[in-house]
Scaffold this motif. Structure first.
Motif, short mmCIF file in Angstrom:
data_model
loop_
_atom_site.label_atom_id
_atom_site.label_comp_id
_atom_site.label_asym_id
_atom_site.label_seq_id
_atom_site.Cartn_x
_atom_site.Cartn_y
_atom_site.Cartn_z
N ALA A 86 1.03 -1.15 -0.26
CA ALA A 86 0.18 0.39 0.22
C ALA A 86 0.81 1.61 -0.09
O ALA A 86 0.58 2.48 -0.80
N GLU A 87 2.17 1.17 0.85
CA GLU A 87 2.60 2.64 0.76
C GLU A 87 3.40 2.49 -0.43
O GLU A 87 3.40 3.49 -0.97
N GLY A 88 3.88 0.98 -0.92
CA GLY A 88 4.24 1.42 -2.54
C GLY A 88 3.55 2.16 -3.67
O GLY A 88 4.01 2.93 -4.52
N VAL A 89 1.93 1.83 -3.43
CA VAL A 89 0.90 1.92 -4.25
C VAL A 89 0.64 3.80 -4.52
O VAL A 89 0.37 4.57 -5.08
N ALA A 90 1.01 3.81 -2.86
CA ALA A 90 0.81 5.22 -2.65
C ALA A 90 2.07 6.62 -2.91
O ALA A 90 1.66 7.62 -3.39
N LYS A 91 3.31 5.89 -3.41
CA LYS A 91 3.95 6.21 -3.98
C LYS A 91 4.12 6.30 -4.99
O LYS A 91 5.29 6.99 -6.19
N GLY A 92 3.22 6.10 -5.59
CA GLY A 92 3.60 5.08 -7.44
C GLY A 92 4.78 4.21 -7.31
O GLY A 92 4.75 4.59 -8.99
N ALA A 93 4.88 3.91 -6.67
CA ALA A 93 5.58 2.71 -7.51
C ALA A 93 5.22 1.06 -8.31
O ALA A 93 5.83 0.79 -9.25
N LEU A 94 4.25 1.35 -7.46
CA LEU A 94 3.28 -0.07 -7.88
C LEU A 94 1.94 0.76 -8.23
O LEU A 94 1.25 1.69 -8.55
N THR A 95 1.40 -0.22 -9.33
CA THR A 95 -0.44 0.25 -9.36
C THR A 95 -1.10 -0.74 -8.36
O THR A 95 -0.37 -1.72 -8.22
#
Length: 180
Positions: A86-95
């Motif tokens: 979820a943190e990766g999604v928030a940073k834009g690293a993942l969809t």
């Protein structure tokens, strides 16, 4: 107020199970808590964990700190991985789709591992039972042979005794006839 995700002990002596709770860090271990997230029973093999992952994730996102054991349980259940994704999604690293796919793959792998452990435990128990049955059959066979040997010895002794009695009987008759 420091909030902790921790275990609350229940059960009897040497047979404990735990509730996973969110509590103020200043509250006693088995005392007042804010919310119950699930339960953990280490007495079963593999250990039984019932956890509301959504509630746990929500508490982690607002800053609740898990204790060491609670962290391991959350990791085992995948809550920490979901937080990380979820943190990766928030940073834009993942969809969101990529994060869900990664979590689904991890969960499938974990479930497969748990199923393998359960079947391994079951197969081990079956193998132990078969080995015990085989050992018991060998002992019974040895006992049967010993009983048969004793019976044969007894029959042999009875035959000898009857032959000796039969041999003595004509000799006794022979002694009586000349005396006539």
């Amino acid at each position: 107020m420091a909030v902790k995700i921790r275990l609350q002990r229940h059960g009897k002596k040497n047979f404990a199970f735990f509730h996973i709770v969110v509590a103020d860090s200043r509250a006693p271990r088995d005392g007042k808590f804010i919310e119950q997230l699930g339960s953990y029973n280490p007495n079963t093999n593999p250990a039984t964990i019932v956890l509301d992952g959504e509630k746990a994730l929500a508490w982690l996102k607002v800053g609740a700190q898990p204790t060491l054991t609670a962290r391991r349980i959350l990791s085992y259940e995948g809550v920490l991985l979901r937080k990380h994704l979820a943190e990766g999604v928030a940073k834009g690293a993942l969809t969101e789709a990529q994060a869900d796919a990664k979590f689904a793959a991890w969960k499938a792998q974990r479930d497969e591992k748990i199923a393998a452990k359960k079947t391994g435990i079951k197969n081990e128990a079956i193998a132990k039972a078969q080995a015990a049955k085989k050992a018991e059959a060998e002992v019974n066979e040895a006992r049967a042979k010993a009983i048969a040997a004793k019976k044969a010895e007894a029959e042999e002794a009875a035959k000898k005794a009857s032959e000796e009695a039969a041999a003595e009987a004509p000799a006794a008759e022979a002694v009586e006839t000349p005396a006539e």
